[in-house]
Scaffold this active site. Structure first.
Site, PDB file in Angstrom:
ATOM      1  N   HIS A 187       0.741  -1.222   0.112  1.00 16.39           N
ATOM      2  CA  HIS A 187       0.166   0.001   0.092  1.00 16.39           C
ATOM      3  C   HIS A 187       1.031   1.302  -0.023  1.00 16.39           C
ATOM      4  CE1 HIS A 187      -3.849  -2.075   1.873  1.00 16.39           C
ATOM      5  NE2 HIS A 187      -3.318  -2.718   0.769  1.00 16.39           N
TER       6      HIS A 187
ATOM      7  N   TYR B 275      -9.095   4.850   8.075  1.00 18.49           N
ATOM      8  CA  TYR B 275      -9.317   5.049   9.503  1.00 18.49           C
ATOM      9  C   TYR B 275     -10.477   6.322   9.462  1.00 18.49           C
ATOM     10  CZ  TYR B 275      -4.864   3.167  10.679  1.00 18.49           C
ATOM     11  OH  TYR B 275      -3.546   2.217  10.700  1.00 18.49           O
TER      12      TYR B 275
ATOM     13  N   PRO C 263      -3.682  -0.166  19.540  1.00 15.92           N
ATOM     14  CA  PRO C 263      -3.482  -0.803  18.199  1.00 15.92           C
ATOM     15  C   PRO C 263      -3.380   0.139  16.973  1.00 15.92           C
ATOM     16  CG  PRO C 263      -5.482  -1.132  19.107  1.00 15.92           C
ATOM     17  CD  PRO C 263      -5.091  -0.631  20.085  1.00 15.92           C
TER      18      PRO C 263
ATOM     19  N   LYS D 261       1.757  -0.801  15.494  1.00 12.93           N
ATOM     20  CA  LYS D 261       3.127  -0.870  15.723  1.00 12.93           C
ATOM     21  C   LYS D 261       3.669  -2.050  16.437  1.00 12.93           C
ATOM     22  CE  LYS D 261       4.427   2.923  13.522  1.00 12.93           C
ATOM     23  NZ  LYS D 261       4.668   2.626  12.364  1.00 12.93           N
TER      24      LYS D 261
ATOM     25  N   TYR E 261       4.176   6.427  10.523  1.00 15.84           N
ATOM     26  CA  TYR E 261       3.286   5.266  10.072  1.00 15.84           C
ATOM     27  C   TYR E 261       4.028   4.222   9.430  1.00 15.84           C
ATOM     28  CZ  TYR E 261      -1.174   2.840   8.725  1.00 15.84           C
ATOM     29  OH  TYR E 261      -2.023   1.770   8.843  1.00 15.84           O
TER      30      TYR E 261
END
Ligand code: DHB
Length: 375
Positions: A57, A185, A277, A281, A369
């Site tokens: 991605h 998200y 969560p 990570k 991220y």
């Protein structure tokens, strides 16, 4: 992974696991691998299935009260992420261990560690009722938050940092083709939701819920109804629905135990630190820990030098705290606050707007991220 890396360096290890092989392989966990985790899997010869089945991605979507924004992580940082279930990683590593014919004991019981301050610490356990004892040079406590290794360290030696969150995630796995090629998200008025996936046929979704949410109050149609409300965006996007194959509730906590070493016992992964969560990570931090530990042990057996063992905890903790900050921020940014403090609510909206409008803010999120190089 530690067992595998040590094996590649010619160092013997014994792995003891109290769950069954099936339980470990079947248990659904997170699924986002940082580039450095992927690189380590490939470099250590574990990349075959990951490279053919992992989904690369370049970005993520953030849905802010119905408006879906794209964060192009590859454009902003030059790196992306790979979606590949943690249990698939575990499956690959177990297969490698079995192929290498190195010891891996499932379904052991009564595990204890002893004489941690000596040069020959001890592990005791029973297997099918039969007691065993291993004398070794080092013990790696890779036994998770509820494991026995961290509690075997005298309390006076550890400093604990902790934060609990007043919410949890209700997670499902569904036989539904992902309707977005990238994760979504979502911060909705009714609370957070996350759209993720495991393959081109399986969707993984989460909903913000109470930390002790009662799953019996969530029949499948209620879950789908709530997910559709929280995830669909003004541009017409919504997740595909399908039969739900797994359901579970995950608690959320930030936790760090310092230092990550006591004598000849080294903690790695969740036994020393837990992140909420959001941002996925946990597995990536555990991989970074064991990479460092395998290097330190390799150096020790090659040259007798202990510098890398001595710096293990401090070096790991720098990455751990960076991920703690990021996971805490992603969590507080995207969840509906339980507190009714109007200032906090307005501040969160301002922060989301800033993130959507500022390339600098997006780059900061993207950089964390996708993760930092391990070394
Ligand atoms: C997943 C889990 C996460 O915590 C996250 O931030 C992204 C994806 C997952 O299970 O796919």
């Amino acid at each position: 992974m530690l067992g595998h890396l040590l094996h590649l360096s010619g160092i013997d290890s014994v792995i003891v696991e109290n769950r069954s092989k099936n339980y470990v392989i079947e248990r659904v966990r997170a699924g986002v691998l940082e580039q450095s985790t992927v690189d380590l899997m490939i470099e250590s010869g574990m990349g075959e299935r990951l490279q053919s089945q992992g989904l690369c991605h370049d970005g993520i979507y953030i849905n802010v009260f119905g408006q879906r924004h794209h964060i192009d992580m590859t454009a902003l940082t030059g790196r992306g992420i790979t979606v590949y279930g943690q249990n698939e990683v575990v499956k690959d590593l177990i297969a490698a261990r079995v192929r290498a014919r190195r010891p891996l004991h499932f379904e052991v019981a009564k595990v204890s560690v002893d004489e941690l301050g000596s040069k020959r610490p001890k592990i005791r356990f029973t297997k099918r009722g039969k007691p065993s004892e291993i004398r070794c040079d080092f013990i790696a406590g890779c036994d998770g938050f509820h494991g026995i290794c961290r509690p075997s360290i005298p309390e006076s030696h550890l400093r604990i940092y902790e934060r609990a969150y007043p919410f949890g995630w209700l997670g499902i796995l569904a036989d539904a083709a992902p309707s977005s090629p990238e994760l979504v998200y979502s911060r909705h008025q009714r609370g957070f939701a996350l759209f993720s996936m495991r393959s081109n046929k399986v969707t993984r979704l989460y909903l913000q819920c109470a930390p002790d949410e009662d799953l019996t109050r969530w029949p499948d149609d209620r879950i789908w109804k709530e997910l559709l409300i929280r995830l669909q965006s003004d541009d017409g996007w919504k997740p595909e629905t399908g039969p739900i194959t797994r359901k579970g509730v995950t608690g959320m906590r930030s936790f760090v135990a310092e230092p990550m070493r006591y004598g000849r016992l080294f903690l790695a992964g969740d036994s020393a630190h837990i992140v909420p969560p959001t941002g996925a990570k946990g597995l990536n931090l555990a991989i970074a820990d064991v990479w460092r530990l395998s290097h330190a042990l390799t150096e020790f057996y090659k040259s007798g030098r202990e510098e890398l063992l001595d710096s293990y905890s401090d070096e790991c903790l720098r990455r751990v705290w960076r991920a703690q900050r990021f996971s805490w921020r992603m969590t507080t940014l995207l969840h509906k606050p339980v507190s009714k403090n109007a200032f906090d609510q307005r501040r969160q909206v301002a922060e989301l707007e800033y993130l959507m409008e500022s390339r600098a803010a997006m780059t900061s999120l993207a950089e964390n991220y996708v993760g930092f190089p391990i070394e």
